[in-house]
Write a protein that holds these residues in place. Structure first.
Motif, PDB file in Angstrom:
ATOM      1  N   PHE A 132      72.397  17.254  58.280  1.00 29.90           N
ATOM      2  CA  PHE A 132      71.919  18.149  59.354  1.00 29.90           C
ATOM      3  C   PHE A 132      73.014  19.141  59.685  1.00 29.90           C
ATOM      4  CE2 PHE A 132      69.373  14.208  60.648  1.00 29.90           C
ATOM      5  CZ  PHE A 132      68.260  14.620  59.935  1.00 29.90           C
ATOM      6  N   THR A 166      70.195   3.789  61.556  1.00 26.64           N
ATOM      7  CA  THR A 166      69.215   4.611  62.256  1.00 26.64           C
ATOM      8  C   THR A 166      69.366   6.072  61.848  1.00 26.64           C
ATOM      9  OG1 THR A 166      69.253   3.086  64.103  1.00 26.64           O
ATOM     10  CG2 THR A 166      68.355   5.259  64.533  1.00 26.64           C
ATOM     11  N   GLY A 167      68.230   6.699  61.541  1.00 28.10           N
ATOM     12  CA  GLY A 167      68.219   8.120  61.193  1.00 28.10           C
ATOM     13  C   GLY A 167      68.642   8.396  59.770  1.00 28.10           C
ATOM     14  N   SER A 168      68.755   7.350  58.962  1.00 27.05           N
ATOM     15  CA  SER A 168      69.210   7.575  57.579  1.00 27.05           C
ATOM     16  C   SER A 168      68.066   8.031  56.657  1.00 27.05           C
ATOM     17  CB  SER A 168      69.863   6.297  57.035  1.00 27.05           C
ATOM     18  OG  SER A 168      68.923   5.249  57.040  1.00 27.05           O
ATOM     19  N   GLY A 169      66.809   7.876  57.119  1.00 24.49           N
ATOM     20  CA  GLY A 169      65.662   8.378  56.323  1.00 24.49           C
ATOM     21  C   GLY A 169      64.814   7.280  55.692  1.00 24.49           C
ATOM     22  N   LYS A 170      64.801   6.073  56.256  1.00 26.88           N
ATOM     23  CA  LYS A 170      63.974   4.947  55.712  1.00 26.88           C
ATOM     24  C   LYS A 170      62.478   5.278  55.853  1.00 26.88           C
ATOM     25  CE  LYS A 170      65.849   1.980  58.617  1.00 26.88           C
ATOM     26  NZ  LYS A 170      66.926   2.720  59.282  1.00 26.88           N
ATOM     27  N   THR A 171      62.092   5.693  57.100  1.00 21.97           N
ATOM     28  CA  THR A 171      60.675   5.991  57.359  1.00 21.97           C
ATOM     29  C   THR A 171      60.232   7.180  56.507  1.00 21.97           C
ATOM     30  OG1 THR A 171      61.058   5.236  59.625  1.00 21.97           O
ATOM     31  CG2 THR A 171      59.012   6.414  59.201  1.00 21.97           C
ATOM     32  N   TYR A 172      61.109   8.135  56.395  1.00 19.83           N
ATOM     33  CA  TYR A 172      60.794   9.340  55.605  1.00 19.83           C
ATOM     34  C   TYR A 172      60.499   8.936  54.157  1.00 19.83           C
ATOM     35  CZ  TYR A 172      61.178  14.067  53.701  1.00 19.83           C
ATOM     36  OH  TYR A 172      60.909  15.265  53.075  1.00 19.83           O
TER      37      TYR A 172
HETATM   38  N1  LIG Z   1      65.247  13.165  52.487  1.00 20.88           N
HETATM   39  C1  LIG Z   1      65.047  13.767  53.656  1.00 20.88           C
HETATM   40  N2  LIG Z   1      64.746  15.087  53.637  1.00 20.88           N
HETATM   41  C2  LIG Z   1      64.529  15.745  54.762  1.00 20.88           C
HETATM   42  N3  LIG Z   1      64.585  15.181  55.989  1.00 20.88           N
HETATM   43  C3  LIG Z   1      64.879  13.856  56.075  1.00 20.88           C
HETATM   44  C4  LIG Z   1      65.113  13.096  54.897  1.00 20.88           C
HETATM   45  N4  LIG Z   1      65.347  11.824  55.281  1.00 20.88           N
HETATM   46  C5  LIG Z   1      65.261  11.812  56.605  1.00 20.88           C
HETATM   47  N5  LIG Z   1      64.996  13.023  57.105  1.00 20.88           N
HETATM   48  C6  LIG Z   1      64.840  13.323  58.474  1.00 20.88           C
HETATM   49  O1  LIG Z   1      65.821  12.614  59.185  1.00 20.88           O
HETATM   50  C7  LIG Z   1      65.304  12.147  60.372  1.00 20.88           C
HETATM   51  C8  LIG Z   1      65.488  10.673  60.491  1.00 20.88           C
HETATM   52  O2  LIG Z   1      64.813  10.074  59.552  1.00 20.88           O
HETATM   53  P1  LIG Z   1      64.045   8.735  59.743  1.00 20.88           P
HETATM   54  O3  LIG Z   1      63.280   8.706  60.983  1.00 20.88           O
HETATM   55  O4  LIG Z   1      63.253   8.518  58.505  1.00 20.88           O
HETATM   56  O5  LIG Z   1      65.215   7.765  59.844  1.00 20.88           O
HETATM   57  P2  LIG Z   1      65.153   6.227  60.076  1.00 20.88           P
HETATM   58  O6  LIG Z   1      66.045   5.612  59.144  1.00 20.88           O
HETATM   59  O7  LIG Z   1      63.682   5.763  59.834  1.00 20.88           O
HETATM   60  O8  LIG Z   1      65.514   6.001  61.567  1.00 20.88           O
HETATM   61  P3  LIG Z   1      65.205   4.688  62.434  1.00 20.88           P
HETATM   62  O9  LIG Z   1      65.823   3.517  61.817  1.00 20.88           O
HETATM   63  O10 LIG Z   1      65.753   5.022  63.734  1.00 20.88           O
HETATM   64  O11 LIG Z   1      63.710   4.573  62.460  1.00 20.88           O
HETATM   65  C9  LIG Z   1      63.869  12.523  60.455  1.00 20.88           C
HETATM   66  O12 LIG Z   1      63.738  13.681  61.227  1.00 20.88           O
HETATM   67  C10 LIG Z   1      63.566  12.849  59.063  1.00 20.88           C
HETATM   68  O13 LIG Z   1      62.586  13.859  58.976  1.00 20.88           O
END
Ligand SMILES: Nc1ncnc2c1ncn2[C@@H]1O[C@H](COP(=O)(O)OP(=O)(O)OP(=O)(O)O)[C@@H](O)[C@H]1O
Length: 547
Positions: free
Chosen positions: A392, A465-471
């Motif tokens: 970011f 958290t926020g590393s992109g697992k859900t994405y």
């Molecule tokens: N490969 C990617 N490309 C673009 N944006 C991404 C990517 N991975 C994650 N993001 C963005 O980063 C942010 C955090 O991602 P995400 O919610 O998937 O993280 P998380 O690991 O699921 O967090 P948590 O554990 O808190 O649920 C989101 O806004 C998501 O859109």
């Protein structure tokens, strides 16, 4: 003169023969009556007078017919005069007595359809030559009927012995005209047995012939109702030749006999059809077969008077044509049948080949799948992939130093020295920040496919958290199909695979989505919010119990 003498001789001989025959029949009747009913009190060879007188009361006749046919005369008027037959001349019976019995007897005879006689025969004045003939005939007829009944048990139809020509029609008994033979001839007949035989003259013969023919003709005229009025009138006026009339009466009688034998002859519809040219082809086959069986038609054909034979010939020709057509159709049908059989056999062979090919295909498919799963095993049952989220704006400096093709990753801590701050990690593969969702799924796709062959597969994402697992797993919320996460892509692939294999396998796909948060599991797909919390079944059971 000579002729006259010869005629008389002929008349005399004829009368003798008749008288002898009549006497013989009378003796026969007497003998049977005595055997069957009992003694009559007369000689075994009675004269006509004696014979008639013993039957006059009607008692013997009534007893006779009651014996032949039980109950024919239910009420017999008894004769209380002793030796009635012998006293016949001296003590005439009351008229009602013989009339009742005789009448009842005649009615019974009529009922049996046997030839009857006139009741007036038994009147005193009518006892003359030939009077008993019909009585004798009647008795002998009863004898024949009795014998027939004993032989057949009364089953079937009895045919009277007497010629129908001499049988008076029913209802005409009382109205019958008596045969009138002059006293001279009668005397000759009675005395015939005792006279020496002489050659009669030509005239005598002719005269006697005339008398006999006239008597017979009169009898027949009275019997025949169907003779034309003109003819009858001319006979009465004496205008008709007796011999010619005799032959005409005979031919008329024969015609009537024929009509009696086949009463439907005149009204036969076939007769009408047969003589019409227009109807020659319209007679149905069924009628023709009947037609062959009819005497009238056979006669018709023989005479060539009708076109039955032509019709039969035409129908036979048509029948033979139909037979030819039938045999050719049969052959055609057999050919078609054999062709159909060969086609069916060919089709069966093709199906067999196809099923063999399909079996081979399945075998190969199975081999492919096993090889695929073997490859997955060789690649490793547990695989770890690393995906680096794009940085970011707030994150000024990136920590990634190097991403290797072999799955190596070098990370640098900027706060430490290059040597101390450098760390190397090894993964199955590392996806850089520019890697798309499709690239990540491509590596996991073969593993997901193993599920369809019965293997258990688990893919999970791990990270801070926020590393992109859900994405990675689910894609960004409201994203396009290009941004589908591994979950959607994997499910899509499973459905495609299931569709490809639908002919050989039936799959059932179930989806469950849960969330583990603060050591609590929640069902994310449940409709009821109360059922979202784990354990789902227990909660369901408890709720069910409460309700
Ligand atoms: N490969 C990617 N490309 C673009 N944006 C991404 C990517 N991975 C994650 N993001 C963005 O980063 C942010 C955090 O991602 P995400 O919610 O998937 O993280 P998380 O690991 O699921 O967090 P948590 O554990 O808190 O649920 C989101 O806004 C998501 O859109």
């Amino acid at each position: 003169m000579e002729n006259q003498t010869r005629g008389r001789g002929h008349e005399y001989n004829l009368a003798c023969r008749k008288a002898e025959e009549a006497a013989l029949r009378r003796y026969q009747a007497t003998h049977w009556l005595e055997c069957f009913v009992g003694p009559l009190g007369i000689s075994s060879q009675p004269s006509e007078r004696e014979f008639v007188s013993c039957l006059r009361s009607g008692l013997v006749l009534c007893n006779l017919i009651n014996k032949v046919q039980t109950g024919s005369v239910p009420k017999v008027v008894e004769n209380h005069t002793p030796s009635q037959s012998i006293m016949w001349d001296s003590q005439p019976l009351p008229a009602y007595q013989y009339f009742e019995n005789i009448r009842n007897f005649l009615v019974a005879v009529e009922d049996l359809k046997l030839p009857a006689f006139e009741a007036s025969v038994f009147e005193r004045d009518n006892i003359e030559a030939g009077s008993s003939t019909k009585v004798v005939d009647c008795i002998l007829e009863l004898k024949a009927y009795h014998e027939w009944k004993q032989m057949t048990g009364g089953v079937g139809c009895y045919k009277p012995l007497r010629s129908p020509l001499l049988t008076p029609s029913r209802g005409r008994i009382q109205a019958q005209t008596h045969v009138t033979v002059n006293s001279d001839s009668r005397r000759r007949l009675e005395m015939s047995a005792s006279f020496p035989k002489q050659s009669p003259s030509e005239d005598e013969i002719q005269k006697l012939e005339g008398i006999i023919v006239k008597a017979l003709a009169e009898r027949m005229v009275d019997m025949k109702e169907n003779i034309g009025n003109n003819f009858f009138a001319s006979f009465r006026n004496g205008n008709t030749n007796q011999v010619e009339m005799f032959s005409r009466i005979f031919s008329s009688c024969f015609k009537e006999q024929l009509q009696n034998k086949s009463p439907k002859l005149n009204s036969d519809p076939l007769k009408e059809i047969s003589c019409s040219e227009d109807n020659s082809t319209s007679i149905p086959l069924q009628d023709l077969s009947n037609l062959r069986n009819r005497k009238c038609c056979r006669a018709c054909i023989k005479k060539g008077k009708c076109n039955h034979w032509t019709v039969v010939t035409i129908q036979e020709k048509e029948l033979s044509n139909l037979k030819v057509l039938l045999s050719s159709t049969k052959k055609e049908f057999e050919n078609l049948q054999s062709q159909l059989q060969s086609d069916l056999k060919q089709l069966g062979d093709q199906v067999l080949d196809m099923s063999n090919a399909a079996l081979g295909y399945h075998k190969v498919m199975k081999e492919n799948r096993s090889l695929h799963n073997m490859l997955q095993d060789l690649k490793g049952n547990i695989r770890v992939y690393c995906r680096i989220r794009p940085a970011f704006n707030a994150e000024a400096k990136t920590a990634i130093d190097f991403i290797g093709e072999d799955g190596s990753l070098v990370v640098i801590d900027p706060l430490k020295s290059w040597k101390e701050g450098r760390k190397i990690f090894q993964f199955n593969r590392v996806f850089g920040p520019s890697a798309a969702q499709e690239d990540v799924f491509r590596d996991t796709k073969p593993l997901v496919r193993s599920v369809m062959d019965g293997y258990n597969v688990c893919i999970f994402a791990y990270g801070q958290t926020g590393s992109g697992k859900t994405y990675t797993m689910s894609g960004p919320g409201g994203g396009s199909t290009k941004e589908f996460g591994i979950n959607q892509l994997a499910l899509n692939d499973l459905f495609v695979l299931s569709d490809e294999r639908k002919d050989i396998m039936s799959y059932k796909i179930h989806v469950q989505m849960v969330e583990i948060y603060n050591e609590q599991i929640h069902d994310l797909l449940a409709d009821d919010s109360l059922l979202t919390k784990y354990p789902f079944t227990e909660l369901f059971v408890s709720l069910h119990q409460i309700s």
